[in-house]
Design a protein around this motif. Sequence first.
Motif, PDB file in Angstrom:
ATOM      1  N   GLU A 129       9.526   0.138  30.793  1.00 41.73           N
ATOM      2  CA  GLU A 129       9.967  -1.022  30.024  1.00 41.73           C
ATOM      3  C   GLU A 129      10.069  -2.234  30.935  1.00 41.73           C
ATOM      4  OE1 GLU A 129      10.778  -1.407  26.718  1.00 41.73           O
ATOM      5  OE2 GLU A 129      10.091   0.628  26.257  1.00 41.73           O
ATOM      6  N   LEU A 130       9.529  -3.352  30.493  1.00 40.63           N
ATOM      7  CA  LEU A 130       9.620  -4.608  31.217  1.00 40.63           C
ATOM      8  C   LEU A 130      10.617  -5.514  30.503  1.00 40.63           C
ATOM      9  CD1 LEU A 130       8.497  -6.668  33.336  1.00 40.63           C
ATOM     10  CD2 LEU A 130       6.847  -7.356  31.563  1.00 40.63           C
ATOM     11  N   PRO A 131      11.759  -5.825  31.117  1.00 41.45           N
ATOM     12  CA  PRO A 131      12.710  -6.744  30.467  1.00 41.45           C
ATOM     13  C   PRO A 131      12.096  -8.143  30.349  1.00 41.45           C
ATOM     14  CG  PRO A 131      13.751  -5.527  32.268  1.00 41.45           C
ATOM     15  CD  PRO A 131      12.272  -5.316  32.396  1.00 41.45           C
ATOM     16  N   VAL A 132      12.222  -8.730  29.165  1.00 42.48           N
ATOM     17  CA  VAL A 132      11.737 -10.085  28.941  1.00 42.48           C
ATOM     18  C   VAL A 132      12.913 -11.066  28.924  1.00 42.48           C
ATOM     19  CG1 VAL A 132      10.351 -11.575  27.465  1.00 42.48           C
ATOM     20  CG2 VAL A 132       9.833  -9.133  27.588  1.00 42.48           C
ATOM     21  N   ASP A 133      14.001 -10.654  28.294  1.00 43.00           N
ATOM     22  CA  ASP A 133      15.269 -11.367  28.374  1.00 43.00           C
ATOM     23  C   ASP A 133      16.370 -10.321  28.209  1.00 43.00           C
ATOM     24  OD1 ASP A 133      15.688 -10.824  25.645  1.00 43.00           O
ATOM     25  OD2 ASP A 133      15.361 -12.874  24.990  1.00 43.00           O
ATOM     26  N   PRO A 134      17.645 -10.699  28.273  1.00 43.84           N
ATOM     27  CA  PRO A 134      18.709  -9.691  28.199  1.00 43.84           C
ATOM     28  C   PRO A 134      18.707  -8.847  26.930  1.00 43.84           C
ATOM     29  CG  PRO A 134      19.579 -11.732  29.086  1.00 43.84           C
ATOM     30  CD  PRO A 134      18.181 -12.031  28.629  1.00 43.84           C
ATOM     31  N   GLU A 135      18.068  -9.326  25.878  1.00 44.99           N
ATOM     32  CA  GLU A 135      18.058  -8.601  24.608  1.00 44.99           C
ATOM     33  C   GLU A 135      16.724  -7.943  24.300  1.00 44.99           C
ATOM     34  OE1 GLU A 135      19.079 -11.459  21.660  1.00 44.99           O
ATOM     35  OE2 GLU A 135      21.216 -11.442  22.128  1.00 44.99           O
ATOM     36  N   THR A 136      15.697  -8.255  25.054  1.00 47.51           N
ATOM     37  CA  THR A 136      14.340  -7.868  24.671  1.00 47.51           C
ATOM     38  C   THR A 136      13.586  -7.269  25.844  1.00 47.51           C
ATOM     39  OG1 THR A 136      14.346  -9.823  23.219  1.00 47.51           O
ATOM     40  CG2 THR A 136      12.246  -8.671  23.509  1.00 47.51           C
ATOM     41  N   SER A 137      12.835  -6.210  25.572  1.00 46.63           N
ATOM     42  CA  SER A 137      11.930  -5.636  26.566  1.00 46.63           C
ATOM     43  C   SER A 137      10.640  -5.228  25.867  1.00 46.63           C
ATOM     44  CB  SER A 137      12.570  -4.429  27.262  1.00 46.63           C
ATOM     45  OG  SER A 137      12.820  -3.391  26.336  1.00 46.63           O
ATOM     46  N   ILE A 138       9.600  -5.063  26.664  1.00 43.27           N
ATOM     47  CA  ILE A 138       8.308  -4.650  26.125  1.00 43.27           C
ATOM     48  C   ILE A 138       7.768  -3.528  26.994  1.00 43.27           C
ATOM     49  CG2 ILE A 138       6.989  -6.343  27.472  1.00 43.27           C
ATOM     50  CD1 ILE A 138       5.182  -6.687  24.966  1.00 43.27           C
ATOM     51  N   GLY A 139       6.985  -2.644  26.410  1.00 40.74           N
ATOM     52  CA  GLY A 139       6.414  -1.546  27.164  1.00 40.74           C
ATOM     53  C   GLY A 139       5.426  -2.046  28.215  1.00 40.74           C
ATOM     54  N   LEU A 140       5.394  -1.342  29.337  1.00 41.94           N
ATOM     55  CA  LEU A 140       4.465  -1.679  30.421  1.00 41.94           C
ATOM     56  C   LEU A 140       4.037  -0.383  31.100  1.00 41.94           C
ATOM     57  CD1 LEU A 140       3.143  -3.653  32.519  1.00 41.94           C
ATOM     58  CD2 LEU A 140       5.320  -3.543  33.772  1.00 41.94           C
ATOM     59  N   TYR A 141       2.730  -0.157  31.208  1.00 45.27           N
ATOM     60  CA  TYR A 141       2.262   1.007  31.947  1.00 45.27           C
ATOM     61  C   TYR A 141       2.440   0.772  33.448  1.00 45.27           C
ATOM     62  CZ  TYR A 141       0.363   3.315  27.847  1.00 45.27           C
ATOM     63  OH  TYR A 141       0.242   3.960  26.641  1.00 45.27           O
ATOM     64  N   GLY A 142       2.896   1.823  34.149  1.00 47.98           N
ATOM     65  CA  GLY A 142       3.085   1.748  35.588  1.00 47.98           C
ATOM     66  C   GLY A 142       1.757   1.621  36.301  1.00 47.98           C
ATOM     67  N   PRO A 143       1.787   1.366  37.607  1.00 51.13           N
ATOM     68  CA  PRO A 143       0.532   1.145  38.348  1.00 51.13           C
ATOM     69  C   PRO A 143      -0.429   2.320  38.308  1.00 51.13           C
ATOM     70  CG  PRO A 143       2.440   1.277  39.828  1.00 51.13           C
ATOM     71  CD  PRO A 143       2.965   1.175  38.449  1.00 51.13           C
ATOM     72  N   GLU A 144       0.088   3.552  38.433  1.00 56.94           N
ATOM     73  CA  GLU A 144      -0.805   4.721  38.411  1.00 56.94           C
ATOM     74  C   GLU A 144      -1.508   4.860  37.071  1.00 56.94           C
ATOM     75  OE1 GLU A 144       2.379   5.375  41.453  1.00 56.94           O
ATOM     76  OE2 GLU A 144       2.376   4.851  39.331  1.00 56.94           O
ATOM     77  N   ARG A 145      -0.748   4.759  35.979  1.00 60.64           N
ATOM     78  CA  ARG A 145      -1.359   4.879  34.653  1.00 60.64           C
ATOM     79  C   ARG A 145      -2.332   3.726  34.414  1.00 60.64           C
ATOM     80  NH1 ARG A 145      -0.674   6.741  29.117  1.00 60.64           N
ATOM     81  NH2 ARG A 145      -2.550   5.891  28.176  1.00 60.64           N
ATOM     82  N   SER A 146      -2.000   2.538  34.889  1.00 61.04           N
ATOM     83  CA  SER A 146      -2.887   1.387  34.684  1.00 61.04           C
ATOM     84  C   SER A 146      -4.219   1.580  35.403  1.00 61.04           C
ATOM     85  CB  SER A 146      -2.196   0.113  35.163  1.00 61.04           C
ATOM     86  OG  SER A 146      -1.003  -0.118  34.438  1.00 61.04           O
ATOM     87  N   ILE A 147      -4.172   2.140  36.608  1.00 65.81           N
ATOM     88  CA  ILE A 147      -5.407   2.421  37.350  1.00 65.81           C
ATOM     89  C   ILE A 147      -6.239   3.470  36.611  1.00 65.81           C
ATOM     90  CG2 ILE A 147      -6.305   3.487  39.460  1.00 65.81           C
ATOM     91  CD1 ILE A 147      -3.921   2.146  40.923  1.00 65.81           C
ATOM     92  N   ILE A 148      -5.580   4.524  36.148  1.00 65.58           N
ATOM     93  CA  ILE A 148      -6.288   5.584  35.435  1.00 65.58           C
ATOM     94  C   ILE A 148      -6.950   5.036  34.173  1.00 65.58           C
ATOM     95  CG2 ILE A 148      -5.915   7.683  34.064  1.00 65.58           C
ATOM     96  CD1 ILE A 148      -3.783   8.420  36.230  1.00 65.58           C
ATOM     97  N   ASP A 149      -6.245   4.200  33.426  1.00 64.19           N
ATOM     98  CA  ASP A 149      -6.825   3.620  32.211  1.00 64.19           C
ATOM     99  C   ASP A 149      -8.020   2.740  32.556  1.00 64.19           C
ATOM    100  OD1 ASP A 149      -5.071   4.835  30.440  1.00 64.19           O
ATOM    101  OD2 ASP A 149      -3.630   3.189  30.493  1.00 64.19           O
ATOM    102  N   ALA A 150      -7.916   1.977  33.637  1.00 63.66           N
ATOM    103  CA  ALA A 150      -9.038   1.115  34.034  1.00 63.66           C
ATOM    104  C   ALA A 150     -10.256   1.943  34.414  1.00 63.66           C
ATOM    105  CB  ALA A 150      -8.609   0.216  35.194  1.00 63.66           C
ATOM    106  N   ILE A 151     -10.028   3.093  35.044  1.00 64.01           N
ATOM    107  CA  ILE A 151     -11.146   3.962  35.427  1.00 64.01           C
ATOM    108  C   ILE A 151     -11.761   4.639  34.211  1.00 64.01           C
ATOM    109  CG2 ILE A 151     -11.705   6.123  36.628  1.00 64.01           C
ATOM    110  CD1 ILE A 151      -9.865   5.205  38.878  1.00 64.01           C
ATOM    111  N   ARG A 152     -10.932   5.163  33.324  1.00 62.19           N
ATOM    112  CA  ARG A 152     -11.498   5.876  32.172  1.00 62.19           C
ATOM    113  C   ARG A 152     -12.154   4.925  31.165  1.00 62.19           C
ATOM    114  NH1 ARG A 152      -8.343   6.329  27.490  1.00 62.19           N
ATOM    115  NH2 ARG A 152      -6.293   5.309  27.616  1.00 62.19           N
ATOM    116  N   LEU A 153     -11.785   3.662  31.217  1.00 55.80           N
ATOM    117  CA  LEU A 153     -12.390   2.668  30.318  1.00 55.80           C
ATOM    118  C   LEU A 153     -13.262   1.681  31.095  1.00 55.80           C
ATOM    119  CD1 LEU A 153      -9.231   1.979  28.113  1.00 55.80           C
ATOM    120  CD2 LEU A 153     -11.228   3.363  27.510  1.00 55.80           C
ATOM    121  N   ARG A 154     -13.741   2.113  32.266  1.00 54.24           N
ATOM    122  CA  ARG A 154     -14.471   1.207  33.139  1.00 54.24           C
ATOM    123  C   ARG A 154     -15.772   0.706  32.529  1.00 54.24           C
ATOM    124  NH1 ARG A 154     -15.112   6.317  34.374  1.00 54.24           N
ATOM    125  NH2 ARG A 154     -17.085   7.188  35.101  1.00 54.24           N
ATOM    126  N   HIS A 155     -16.370   1.460  31.600  1.00 54.37           N
ATOM    127  CA  HIS A 155     -17.615   1.016  30.967  1.00 54.37           C
ATOM    128  C   HIS A 155     -17.365  -0.159  30.028  1.00 54.37           C
ATOM    129  CE1 HIS A 155     -19.562   4.384  32.794  1.00 54.37           C
ATOM    130  NE2 HIS A 155     -18.819   5.262  32.141  1.00 54.37           N
TER     131      HIS A 155
END
Length: 202
Positions: A129-155
Amino acid sequence: MGSDEGSEVWRVPLGTLPVTFSYSEALGAGLSEWQLYRLRDQGLIVSVGRGLYRRHSAALVDIDLIELARRAPSGTLCLTTALARHGLTDEIPARIDVALPRGRHRPATTAPVSWHWFDPKTYGIGRTELPVDPETSIGLYGPERSIIDAIRLRHHEGSDLAYAALRRWLRRPEASPSKLLMIAREFPRAERPLREALEILL
């Protein structure tokens, strides 16, 4: 406009509402439609999307992320957007990359968004979770998952993005290739090319 009508605006229950609130939340708190629009016209609240408002006095934040967090609570920043958040790419995407579980409806937003649909079975892997303000957050993939997604969707996303991010990540003292490979086992399309890349880079 009479003074009584003008003073009514100042007695509206803004304090009972969250910093960012919807049109329906405002009506539910006792604001009339006229009061809501008068507050907006007076600059006490600002529109951050269709039917979505924020107090003018609130701290400065990324309004696009506020809107996305409200419109798509299950959404997760992914791919180039997530890699940029983690300092793993210098690319600045023109649109915000947001993942949703496959089958989930894409909401209408004012913010510029590239929507991506991921398998619900693996959707939560590496999600933080990435806090946006004290009341709000949004989902965020961590660095490892982000790298994996970039590789599997590299085409689709470009192989340069994926492998440049991997090289930059490997230079970090906290980087753990074994952890990365363990996560990659859940994504068959990424595991083999990731292993091959690590054999070259390590």
